[in-house]
Design a protein around this motif. Sequence first.
Motif, mmCIF file in Angstrom:
data_model
loop_
_atom_site.group_PDB
_atom_site.id
_atom_site.type_symbol
_atom_site.label_atom_id
_atom_site.label_comp_id
_atom_site.label_asym_id
_atom_site.label_seq_id
_atom_site.Cartn_x
_atom_site.Cartn_y
_atom_site.Cartn_z
ATOM 1 N N ARG A 68 31.673 60.239 52.357
ATOM 2 C CA ARG A 68 31.186 60.022 50.993
ATOM 3 C C ARG A 68 30.776 61.347 50.348
ATOM 4 O O ARG A 68 31.063 61.602 49.179
ATOM 5 N N ILE A 69 30.106 62.188 51.126
ATOM 6 C CA ILE A 69 29.706 63.505 50.618
ATOM 7 C C ILE A 69 30.948 64.320 50.249
ATOM 8 O O ILE A 69 30.985 64.957 49.203
ATOM 9 N N LEU A 70 31.961 64.277 51.110
ATOM 10 C CA LEU A 70 33.197 65.011 50.813
ATOM 11 C C LEU A 70 33.834 64.504 49.523
ATOM 12 O O LEU A 70 34.300 65.293 48.700
ATOM 13 N N ALA A 71 33.824 63.200 49.341
ATOM 14 C CA ALA A 71 34.429 62.622 48.141
ATOM 15 C C ALA A 71 33.631 62.990 46.893
ATOM 16 O O ALA A 71 34.221 63.381 45.878
ATOM 17 N N TYR A 72 32.307 62.864 46.956
ATOM 18 C CA TYR A 72 31.469 63.178 45.791
ATOM 19 C C TYR A 72 31.514 64.661 45.441
ATOM 20 O O TYR A 72 31.513 65.032 44.269
ATOM 21 N N SER A 73 31.501 65.517 46.449
ATOM 22 C CA SER A 73 31.420 66.960 46.199
ATOM 23 C C SER A 73 32.781 67.634 46.113
ATOM 24 O O SER A 73 32.860 68.808 45.758
ATOM 25 N N LYS A 74 33.819 66.911 46.487
ATOM 26 C CA LYS A 74 35.179 67.461 46.507
ATOM 27 C C LYS A 74 35.258 68.696 47.416
ATOM 28 O O LYS A 74 35.947 69.674 47.112
ATOM 29 N N SER A 75 34.559 68.613 48.531
ATOM 30 C CA SER A 75 34.541 69.697 49.514
ATOM 31 C C SER A 75 35.586 69.432 50.590
ATOM 32 O O SER A 75 35.926 68.285 50.856
ATOM 33 N N PRO A 76 36.072 70.488 51.243
ATOM 34 C CA PRO A 76 37.052 70.291 52.316
ATOM 35 C C PRO A 76 36.392 69.751 53.580
ATOM 36 O O PRO A 76 35.201 69.957 53.811
ATOM 37 N N ASP A 77 37.174 69.065 54.393
ATOM 38 C CA ASP A 77 36.698 68.569 55.680
ATOM 39 C C ASP A 77 36.846 69.715 56.684
ATOM 40 O O ASP A 77 37.923 69.938 57.230
ATOM 41 N N SER A 78 35.777 70.461 56.891
ATOM 42 C CA SER A 78 35.837 71.625 57.776
ATOM 43 C C SER A 78 34.521 71.772 58.535
ATOM 44 O O SER A 78 33.510 71.155 58.191
ATOM 45 N N LYS A 79 34.563 72.610 59.556
ATOM 46 C CA LYS A 79 33.345 72.910 60.322
ATOM 47 C C LYS A 79 32.291 73.546 59.427
ATOM 48 O O LYS A 79 31.106 73.303 59.586
ATOM 49 N N GLN A 80 32.735 74.360 58.469
ATOM 50 C CA GLN A 80 31.797 75.002 57.555
ATOM 51 C C GLN A 80 31.035 73.957 56.750
ATOM 52 O O GLN A 80 29.812 74.019 56.627
ATOM 53 N N THR A 81 31.747 72.976 56.209
ATOM 54 C CA THR A 81 31.106 71.919 55.427
ATOM 55 C C THR A 81 30.155 71.115 56.302
ATOM 56 O O THR A 81 29.058 70.759 55.866
ATOM 57 N N GLN A 82 30.544 70.847 57.529
ATOM 58 C CA GLN A 82 29.678 70.104 58.448
ATOM 59 C C GLN A 82 28.376 70.859 58.698
ATOM 60 O O GLN A 82 27.293 70.265 58.679
ATOM 61 N N ARG A 83 28.473 72.172 58.916
ATOM 62 C CA ARG A 83 27.258 72.973 59.146
ATOM 63 C C ARG A 83 26.372 72.993 57.911
ATOM 64 O O ARG A 83 25.146 72.895 58.012
ATOM 65 N N ILE A 84 26.991 73.130 56.738
ATOM 66 C CA ILE A 84 26.214 73.157 55.492
ATOM 67 C C ILE A 84 25.455 71.849 55.321
ATOM 68 O O ILE A 84 24.246 71.849 55.050
ATOM 69 N N ILE A 85 26.126 70.722 55.490
ATOM 70 C CA ILE A 85 25.480 69.413 55.352
ATOM 71 C C ILE A 85 24.372 69.271 56.389
ATOM 72 O O ILE A 85 23.263 68.835 56.068
ATOM 73 N N PHE A 86 24.657 69.647 57.628
ATOM 74 C CA PHE A 86 23.694 69.530 58.721
ATOM 75 C C PHE A 86 22.391 70.257 58.394
ATOM 76 O O PHE A 86 21.302 69.714 58.579
ATOM 77 N N LEU A 87 22.492 71.478 57.865
ATOM 78 C CA LEU A 87 21.277 72.238 57.557
ATOM 79 C C LEU A 87 20.617 71.785 56.256
ATOM 80 O O LEU A 87 19.390 71.763 56.163
ATOM 81 N N LEU A 88 21.404 71.412 55.258
ATOM 82 C CA LEU A 88 20.813 70.947 53.995
ATOM 83 C C LEU A 88 19.993 69.678 54.190
ATOM 84 O O LEU A 88 18.979 69.480 53.523
ATOM 85 N N LEU A 89 20.414 68.824 55.111
ATOM 86 C CA LEU A 89 19.707 67.563 55.357
ATOM 87 C C LEU A 89 18.298 67.788 55.904
ATOM 88 O O LEU A 89 17.412 66.968 55.682
ATOM 89 N N HIS A 90 18.105 68.870 56.631
ATOM 90 C CA HIS A 90 16.843 69.069 57.353
ATOM 91 C C HIS A 90 15.954 70.150 56.767
ATOM 92 O O HIS A 90 14.957 70.528 57.371
ATOM 93 N N THR A 91 16.296 70.672 55.589
ATOM 94 C CA THR A 91 15.554 71.788 55.025
ATOM 95 C C THR A 91 14.965 71.411 53.671
ATOM 96 O O THR A 91 15.614 70.766 52.865
ATOM 97 N N LYS A 92 13.727 71.827 53.440
ATOM 98 C CA LYS A 92 13.094 71.625 52.128
ATOM 99 C C LYS A 92 13.523 72.766 51.220
ATOM 100 O O LYS A 92 13.080 73.897 51.379
ATOM 101 N N LEU A 93 14.385 72.448 50.276
ATOM 102 C CA LEU A 93 14.952 73.462 49.405
ATOM 103 C C LEU A 93 14.089 73.678 48.175
ATOM 104 O O LEU A 93 13.348 72.794 47.760
ATOM 105 N N ALA A 94 14.232 74.850 47.591
ATOM 106 C CA ALA A 94 13.512 75.189 46.363
ATOM 107 C C ALA A 94 14.172 74.487 45.183
ATOM 108 O O ALA A 94 15.381 74.249 45.187
ATOM 109 N N ASP A 95 13.375 74.163 44.177
ATOM 110 C CA ASP A 95 13.930 73.633 42.934
ATOM 111 C C ASP A 95 14.537 74.802 42.168
ATOM 112 O O ASP A 95 13.914 75.851 42.028
ATOM 113 N N GLY A 96 15.735 74.612 41.669
ATOM 114 C CA GLY A 96 16.381 75.695 40.930
ATOM 115 C C GLY A 96 16.947 76.729 41.867
ATOM 116 O O GLY A 96 17.188 76.482 43.044
#
Length: 145
Positions: A36-64
């Motif tokens: 679903r994330i790949l479809a919404y973001s139009k990102s490729p199915d790759s190890k890079q995308t998997q790592r990005i999603i993995f870390l974004l899920l567990h990190t409190k990001l800054a606004d902006g």
Amino acid sequence: MYNNIYNAIQILSKGDVADLKRRSLASIADAPAYFRILAYSKSPDSKQTQRIIFLLLHTKLADGEDGLSVAQALINAGVKEGQIIQLVRSGDNGIDYLKRQLVRCKDVSQVSLGKLAQYWGENARRQLLKEFILANTEKFETESN
């Protein structure tokens, strides 16, 4: 790219996000929510995308876009230099260890985190160690003056 993936994660249901958070990096690509994330973001199915999603899920990001670099966020969270050295030495498995350290961080820049995850390898780990030590040295110098 990182912003598109982050926005796609925000669209997911709480159940999908919870399912992804429970998964390891190796099994994240088997989750329906991953596609679903790949479809919404139009990102490729790759190890890079998997790592990005993995870390974004567990990190409190800054606004902006005015967040802290990963190295600065780790320093602010109280991560020790020895822990970063261990992360650098751990090779490709270090992404799991990095995730455990990032859980402690706040206000991390999407771009800094995304680039680190996307280009994760020996060079990226070395660069993280370099930035960590330089930022920590600057912090020490300002405190002693």
